[in-house]
Enzyme design. Structure first.
Site, PDB file in Angstrom:
ATOM      1  N   CYS A 257       0.832  -1.203   0.000  1.00 43.24           N
ATOM      2  CA  CYS A 257       0.000   0.000   0.000  1.00 43.24           C
ATOM      3  C   CYS A 257       0.867   1.255   0.000  1.00 43.24           C
ATOM      4  O   CYS A 257       1.764   1.388   0.842  1.00 43.24           O
ATOM      5  CB  CYS A 257      -0.914  -0.020   1.221  1.00 43.24           C
ATOM      6  N   LYS A 298       1.586  -9.458  -0.303  1.00 44.52           N
ATOM      7  CA  LYS A 298       1.318  -8.560  -1.426  1.00 44.52           C
ATOM      8  C   LYS A 298       2.458  -7.542  -1.483  1.00 44.52           C
ATOM      9  O   LYS A 298       2.763  -6.889  -0.491  1.00 44.52           O
ATOM     10  CB  LYS A 298      -0.028  -7.843  -1.197  1.00 44.52           C
ATOM     11  N   GLY A 364      -1.967  -5.482 -11.823  1.00 44.73           N
ATOM     12  CA  GLY A 364      -1.701  -4.226 -12.515  1.00 44.73           C
ATOM     13  C   GLY A 364      -2.258  -4.205 -13.921  1.00 44.73           C
ATOM     14  O   GLY A 364      -1.900  -5.020 -14.760  1.00 44.73           O
ATOM     15  N   ASP A 365      -3.197  -3.265 -14.138  1.00 47.47           N
ATOM     16  CA  ASP A 365      -3.783  -3.052 -15.460  1.00 47.47           C
ATOM     17  C   ASP A 365      -4.497  -4.273 -16.018  1.00 47.47           C
ATOM     18  O   ASP A 365      -4.339  -4.636 -17.182  1.00 47.47           O
ATOM     19  CB  ASP A 365      -2.719  -2.530 -16.447  1.00 47.47           C
ATOM     20  N   ARG A 388      -9.120  -3.103 -10.069  1.00 48.51           N
ATOM     21  CA  ARG A 388     -10.091  -2.109 -10.531  1.00 48.51           C
ATOM     22  C   ARG A 388     -10.970  -2.655 -11.651  1.00 48.51           C
ATOM     23  O   ARG A 388     -12.111  -2.228 -11.814  1.00 48.51           O
ATOM     24  CB  ARG A 388      -9.363  -0.842 -10.963  1.00 48.51           C
TER      25      ARG A 388
HETATM   26  C1  LIG Z   1      -9.616   1.712  -4.489  1.00 49.26           C
HETATM   27  C2  LIG Z   1      -8.465   0.784  -4.326  1.00 49.26           C
HETATM   28  C3  LIG Z   1      -8.282   0.132  -3.120  1.00 49.26           C
HETATM   29  C4  LIG Z   1      -7.239  -0.783  -2.972  1.00 49.26           C
HETATM   30  N1  LIG Z   1      -7.110  -1.440  -1.790  1.00 49.26           N
HETATM   31  C5  LIG Z   1      -6.184  -2.425  -1.673  1.00 49.26           C
HETATM   32  C6  LIG Z   1      -6.103  -3.197  -0.495  1.00 49.26           C
HETATM   33  O1  LIG Z   1      -6.804  -2.963   0.494  1.00 49.26           O
HETATM   34  N2  LIG Z   1      -5.194  -4.195  -0.474  1.00 49.26           N
HETATM   35  C7  LIG Z   1      -4.368  -4.469  -1.543  1.00 49.26           C
HETATM   36  O2  LIG Z   1      -3.565  -5.412  -1.503  1.00 49.26           O
HETATM   37  N3  LIG Z   1      -4.424  -3.734  -2.649  1.00 49.26           N
HETATM   38  C8  LIG Z   1      -5.298  -2.733  -2.746  1.00 49.26           C
HETATM   39  N4  LIG Z   1      -5.368  -2.008  -3.896  1.00 49.26           N
HETATM   40  C9  LIG Z   1      -4.449  -2.344  -5.005  1.00 49.26           C
HETATM   41  C10 LIG Z   1      -5.071  -3.371  -5.949  1.00 49.26           C
HETATM   42  O3  LIG Z   1      -5.277  -4.614  -5.311  1.00 49.26           O
HETATM   43  C11 LIG Z   1      -4.187  -3.612  -7.196  1.00 49.26           C
HETATM   44  O4  LIG Z   1      -2.941  -4.144  -6.794  1.00 49.26           O
HETATM   45  C12 LIG Z   1      -3.950  -2.334  -7.976  1.00 49.26           C
HETATM   46  O5  LIG Z   1      -5.149  -1.608  -8.149  1.00 49.26           O
HETATM   47  C13 LIG Z   1      -3.347  -2.643  -9.360  1.00 49.26           C
HETATM   48  O6  LIG Z   1      -4.222  -3.370 -10.168  1.00 49.26           O
HETATM   49  P1  LIG Z   1      -5.122  -2.654 -11.303  1.00 49.26           P
HETATM   50  O7  LIG Z   1      -4.218  -1.676 -12.032  1.00 49.26           O
HETATM   51  O8  LIG Z   1      -5.569  -3.812 -12.177  1.00 49.26           O
HETATM   52  O9  LIG Z   1      -6.235  -1.971 -10.604  1.00 49.26           O
HETATM   53  C14 LIG Z   1      -6.356  -1.044  -4.053  1.00 49.26           C
HETATM   54  C15 LIG Z   1      -6.529  -0.354  -5.251  1.00 49.26           C
HETATM   55  C16 LIG Z   1      -7.555   0.542  -5.393  1.00 49.26           C
HETATM   56  C17 LIG Z   1      -7.715   1.255  -6.699  1.00 49.26           C
END
Ligand SMILES: Cc1cc2nc3c(=O)[nH]c(=O)nc-3n(C[C@H](O)[C@H](O)[C@H](O)COP(=O)(O)O)c2cc1C
Length: 487
Positions: A257, A298, A364-365, A388
């Site tokens: 995070c 993570k 990611g993405d 997302r």
């Molecule tokens: C609104 C939001 C909340 C998130 N909360 C967490 C979380 O609590 N724990 C975690 O491991 N990752 C969290 N993430 C990260 C996501 O799990 C992921 O690793 C990150 O969004 C990249 O993937 P994406 O680009 O496909 O969205 C969060 C991301 C977003 C956008």
């Protein structure tokens, strides 16, 4: 604010030179055929071995503010085999309730396992102190079987000896606010709620149950050994039997995070810049959690792009596997990057290639079902964390299952969208039933989902604006009647 960042860039492709030509349908077919890397059942066999029921190479990520029991159950009904709670702060878990003034992460009540249908489920923890992380991981796995103070005694066992070596008995005051920054509260009713979503969620336990299971064993560390490690070991062995089969199946440690530090202490992804501290946390958690419960981690792909930080990442990554972590999920952005700019699948591929024998998940993405299979083939990961791309889009899991069955993925019909919108609302309302104003809270909370669900509607902008204006259940229903009825 949770783990997200407000200045995230809009959806776009990851950096993956040469990956454009990958045919997701063909990759899915190959995985399903059992020819792909010897995955005879469409998944790396080490994954269901560690977590029974995790039978496909994708899962729903922890998403602060979103991935509560209602969202998870909807995802599972669409084929998602495994979910992670949002990141929970270790001290929130140890304090045992709501009202945690400065917590910027998930509330406990949103993360209670939602019963039999919400399995298998990982609890994700995040924090600054190895002992607090260890004790909170144990508390989550045991579903608060012991009284709160027993877990705090584990966390703060170093306080149990006075300078002469005599054991000091704890009082609740010993566990008061830390640094004046945190507010200790008793367990509020909302935090005690059972998840009506399926009727089985049961964490934390009632005060009555606590009394029955009360024990003072952790207040006194055996002499001649490290008080911290021996009490952790002790606790872990005591947990060997009797915790709920509807507990969490896995403990996921968040070292990813990007939200800023508390005071000057590291947490989440900030630990990637301090590998010794990160490794201490991983060790303490693995030590405390019963051996049969897998631990996972993570990570971001590095703190930043400097060679020193890349090396630190490798140190932490290697240490996690060496101490028995089942897998790492690597978000292919740096901590410094937060959510800005594309993720680097090319660098994720290098991380996997360095030790191809390890189970690594990628993040990611992932914006569409095609990205799920493209990421697997491009980077060599064993599976994909959908983040997302699944908010307001549980159909991504159905589509992935369809592709694994050799079918072309289809988008949701209007009737299916309405069905899910109604169901998600119903589940959320059930989970919130002990709130003071469950309807108001649920309606407000569901707006952000409605906005994302609207993306599937042919008049998406109009419907999006309607969801933004929703103030209560009647209005929610009106939006559904006006925009999601058969024509
Ligand atoms: C609104 C939001 C909340 C998130 N909360 C967490 C979380 O609590 N724990 C975690 O491991 N990752 C969290 N993430 C990260 C996501 O799990 C992921 O690793 C990150 O969004 C990249 O993937 P994406 O680009 O496909 O969205 C969060 C991301 C977003 C956008």
């Amino acid at each position: 604010m949770g783990c997200e960042s407000n200045n995230a860039t809009p959806p776009g492709p990851a950096i993956a030179p040469g990956g454009e030509s990958l045919d997701s349908m063909r990759i899915a077919e190959e995985i399903a055929s059992g020819r792909y890397r010897g995955w005879s059942r469409g998944v790396d066999p080490r994954i269901p071995e560690a977590v029974p029921g995790f039978d496909a190479p994708f899962f729903q990520a922890g998403l602060a503010g979103y991935s509560d029991a209602a969202m998870r159950i909807i995802a599972r009904r669409h084929g998602c085999p495994y979910c992670v709670t949002e990141a929970l702060l270790d001290r929130t878990l140890l304090a045992g309730g709501r009202g945690f003034g400065k917590a910027d992460l998930g509330e406990l009540h949103d993360n209670v396992p939602g019963g039999a249908e919400d399995q298998p489920l990982a609890v994700q923890i995040m924090g600054s102190d190895p002992r607090e992380m260890a004790a909170s991981a144990l508390k989550a796995i045991e579903q608060g079987k012991r009284p709160d103070r027993a877990y705090r005694a584990i966390a703060y066992a170093h306080l149990t000896h006075d300078p002469s070596g005599a054991v000091v008995r704890h009082t609740p005051e010993d566990f008061g606010p830390a640094d004046g920054e945190y507010e200790e509260v008793s367990c509020g009713e909302e935090a005690m709620c059972e998840s009506e979503a399926t009727g089985h969620g049961r964490w934390p336990m009632s005060e009555e149950q606590r009394e029955v299971t009360e024990t003072r064993r952790h207040e006194v560390a055996p002499s001649g050994s490290s008080p911290v490690l021996s009490s952790l070991r002790d606790a872990a062995s005591a947990a060997g039997s009797g915790f709920s089969s509807l507990s969490f199946s896995t403990v996921d440690v968040n070292l990813a995070c990007p939200v800023k530090k508390i005071k000057s202490k590291a947490r989440g992804g900030h630990w990637l810049a301090e590998p010794a501290g990160a490794i201490e946390i991983l060790e303490a958690v693995r030590e405390a959690v019963p051996a049969r419960i897998p631990c996972t981690v993570k990570l971001r792909r590095s703190y930043d792009d400097s060679p020193e930080m890349v090396e630190s990442f490798q140190r932490i990554f290697d240490a996690a596997y060496d101490m028995g972590y089942a897998w790492a999920t690597v978000h292919a952005r740096t901590v410094e990057q937060k959510y800005v700019g594309p993720s680097r699948w090319d660098l994720l591929r290098e991380i996997v290639a360095r030790r191809p024998d390890r189970v690594v998940f990628g993040s990611g993405d992932i914006w569409s079902v095609h990205d799920v299979f493209r990421m697997i083939a491009y980077t060599g990961v064993a599976g994909v964390s959908v983040a997302r791309g699944c908010i307001g889009n549980p159909w991504i899991f159905r589509q992935a299952r369809m592709m694994l069955a050799g079918q072309r993925p289809t988008p949701p019909t209007i009737a299916e969208q309405r069905g899910v919108l109604e169901e998600h609302y119903r589940l959320a309302l059930a989970a919130n039933r002990r709130m003071r104003h469950p309807d108001d809270y649920t309606s407000r909370n569901m707006r952000k989902f409605g906005i994302r669900f609207a993306e599937h509607h042919p008049e998406s902008e109009r419907v999006r604006l309607r969801f933004i204006a929703v103030k209560g259940i009647e209005e929610w229903q009106r939006v559904l009647d006006e925009h999601y009825s058969p024509r």
